[in-house]
Design an enzyme around this catalytic site. Structure first.
Site, PDB file in Angstrom:
ATOM      1  N   HIS A   1     107.593  54.911  69.066  1.00 18.18           N
ATOM      2  CA  HIS A   1     107.674  53.991  68.040  1.00 18.18           C
ATOM      3  C   HIS A   1     107.473  55.292  66.856  1.00 18.18           C
ATOM      4  O   HIS A   1     106.410  55.839  67.044  1.00 18.18           O
ATOM      5  CB  HIS A   1     106.899  53.056  67.710  1.00 18.18           C
ATOM      6  CG  HIS A   1     108.018  52.087  66.486  1.00 18.18           C
ATOM      7  ND1 HIS A   1     107.074  52.634  65.634  1.00 18.18           N
ATOM      8  CD2 HIS A   1     108.524  51.337  65.996  1.00 18.18           C
ATOM      9  CE1 HIS A   1     108.390  51.573  64.569  1.00 18.18           C
ATOM     10  NE2 HIS A   1     108.341  50.701  64.924  1.00 18.18           N
TER      11      HIS A   1
ATOM     12  N   LYS B   1     104.641  44.166  65.969  1.00 12.29           N
ATOM     13  CA  LYS B   1     104.127  45.121  65.558  1.00 12.29           C
ATOM     14  C   LYS B   1     102.111  44.458  65.782  1.00 12.29           C
ATOM     15  O   LYS B   1     101.506  43.995  67.008  1.00 12.29           O
ATOM     16  CB  LYS B   1     103.706  45.968  64.350  1.00 12.29           C
ATOM     17  CG  LYS B   1     105.358  46.312  64.074  1.00 12.29           C
ATOM     18  CD  LYS B   1     105.779  46.714  63.073  1.00 12.29           C
ATOM     19  CE  LYS B   1     107.310  47.880  63.080  1.00 12.29           C
ATOM     20  NZ  LYS B   1     107.428  48.475  61.892  1.00 12.29           N
TER      21      LYS B   1
ATOM     22  N   ASN C   1     110.250  43.383  67.475  1.00  8.20           N
ATOM     23  CA  ASN C   1     108.503  44.310  67.185  1.00  8.20           C
ATOM     24  C   ASN C   1     107.889  43.699  66.997  1.00  8.20           C
ATOM     25  O   ASN C   1     108.100  43.827  65.457  1.00  8.20           O
ATOM     26  CB  ASN C   1     108.757  46.002  67.205  1.00  8.20           C
ATOM     27  CG  ASN C   1     107.406  46.635  67.184  1.00  8.20           C
ATOM     28  OD1 ASN C   1     106.614  46.371  67.533  1.00  8.20           O
ATOM     29  ND2 ASN C   1     107.559  47.821  67.066  1.00  8.20           N
TER      30      ASN C   1
ATOM     31  N   GLY D   1     110.783  49.012  57.234  1.00 13.32           N
ATOM     32  CA  GLY D   1     109.639  48.010  56.748  1.00 13.32           C
ATOM     33  C   GLY D   1     109.955  48.516  55.594  1.00 13.32           C
ATOM     34  O   GLY D   1     109.393  47.860  53.962  1.00 13.32           O
TER      35      GLY D   1
HETATM   36  P1  13P Z   1     111.070  46.272  59.548  1.00 12.68           P
HETATM   37  O1  13P Z   1     112.274  45.640  60.618  1.00 12.68           O
HETATM   38  O2  13P Z   1     110.487  45.479  59.446  1.00 12.68           O
HETATM   39  O3  13P Z   1     112.408  46.997  59.355  1.00 12.68           O
HETATM   40  O4  13P Z   1     111.354  47.581  61.422  1.00 12.68           O
HETATM   41  C1  13P Z   1     111.574  47.587  62.219  1.00 12.68           C
HETATM   42  C2  13P Z   1     111.140  48.132  63.286  1.00 12.68           C
HETATM   43  O5  13P Z   1     109.861  49.583  62.834  1.00 12.68           O
HETATM   44  C3  13P Z   1     110.878  47.654  64.092  1.00 12.68           C
HETATM   45  O6  13P Z   1     110.493  48.777  65.523  1.00 12.68           O
END
Ligand code: 13P
Length: 245
Positions: free
Chosen positions: A96, A10, A8, A172
């Site tokens: 999400h 983003k 993902n 994150g």
């Molecule tokens: P991270 O792997 O950066 O923690 O993000 C997870 C996420 O939101 C995947 O959709």
């Protein structure tokens, strides 16, 4: 069953950066690579078209990070699932926690999106997960179950669906859920999906997955793969996670 490794991205990567990621990733794998795994990529929306063109003919599946619940019409700024399907997408990421939290996405709207994706033969990757305060108040199970009950209320139980369990507090933050926490909630989600009558589903874990924890997490029962944010942005780092067994 094949493990699923889903990236993902983003709001990261221009279309050209996304294209070079895919070229480098595909150049780094051999013909056996997909024998035991599937790879999904959810690029930023500007890049979805170019990524789906770049990976055409490979076994990588691509989809947008959200779609509008109407197939088409006057909905300025929204993503059309139908158009995405036309240019080669066969998946959609839905629900999400960032969409739920920052864009007020409700389970009711998500239920419509699931139905739309299924009607277009696009695989929904449906995210669920609790916040830190919900976990601290022992609401992990009830939050996840109600997201499943409501968000999948009109889903076709015979069609394939992928659930991504992502505890909001692990996204994150570098704070990965412990193997015990993952084992416990994945087993519960598995039973709950069975009790709802779903016949063909997989459950991914997401939240600070990295190459150094992927090997342990992938061995937990009912962890069928990962949804990865930060560590999916570099081809070699994503590739290392994809090799977890
Ligand atoms: P991270 O792997 O950066 O923690 O993000 C997870 C996420 O939101 C995947 O959709």
């Amino acid at each position: 069953m094949k493990k699923i490794f889903a990236a993902n991205w983003k709001l990261q990567k221009t279309p050209l950066e996304s294209k070079s990621f895919c070229e480098e990733f595909l150049a780094s794998i051999d013909s056996n690579f997909f024998s035991d795994k599937e790879v999904f990529i959810f690029p930023q929306n500007y890049s979805v078209g170019l990524v789906s063109q770049t990976v055409k003919g490979s076994k990588i599946s691509v989809g947008p990070q959200t779609v509008h619940f109407e197939k088409s019409g006057a909905f300025t700024g929204e993503n059309s699932a139908e158009l995405a399907k036309k240019f080669g997408c066969d998946l959609v990421l839905l629900g999400h926690s960032e969409r739920r939290q920052f864009f007020s996405e409700t389970n009711q709207a998500l239920a419509k999106k699931v139905t739309l994706c299924e009607s277009l033969d696009m695989l929904p990757v449906f995210c669920i997960g609790e916040s830190l305060s919900e976990r601290e108040n022992n609401q992990t199970e009830s939050v996840c179950f109600s997201q499943l009950d409501q968000g999948l209320s009109s889903a076709d139980k015979n069609k394939r669906i992928v659930i991504a369990y992502e505890p909001v507090w692990a996204i994150g933050t570098g704070k990965v859920a412990t193997p015990e926490q993952v084992k416990d909630i994945h087993a519960k989600i598995f039973s709950h999906m069975n009790s709802l009558g779903f016949k063909n589903f997989q459950i991914l874990y997401g939240g600070s997955v990295k190459s150094d924890n992927a090997g342990i997490l992938i061995q937990i029962p009912h962890v069928d793969g990962f949804l990865i944010g930060g560590a999916s942005l570099e081809p070699q780092s994503f590739l290392q996670i994809c090799q977890a067994k």
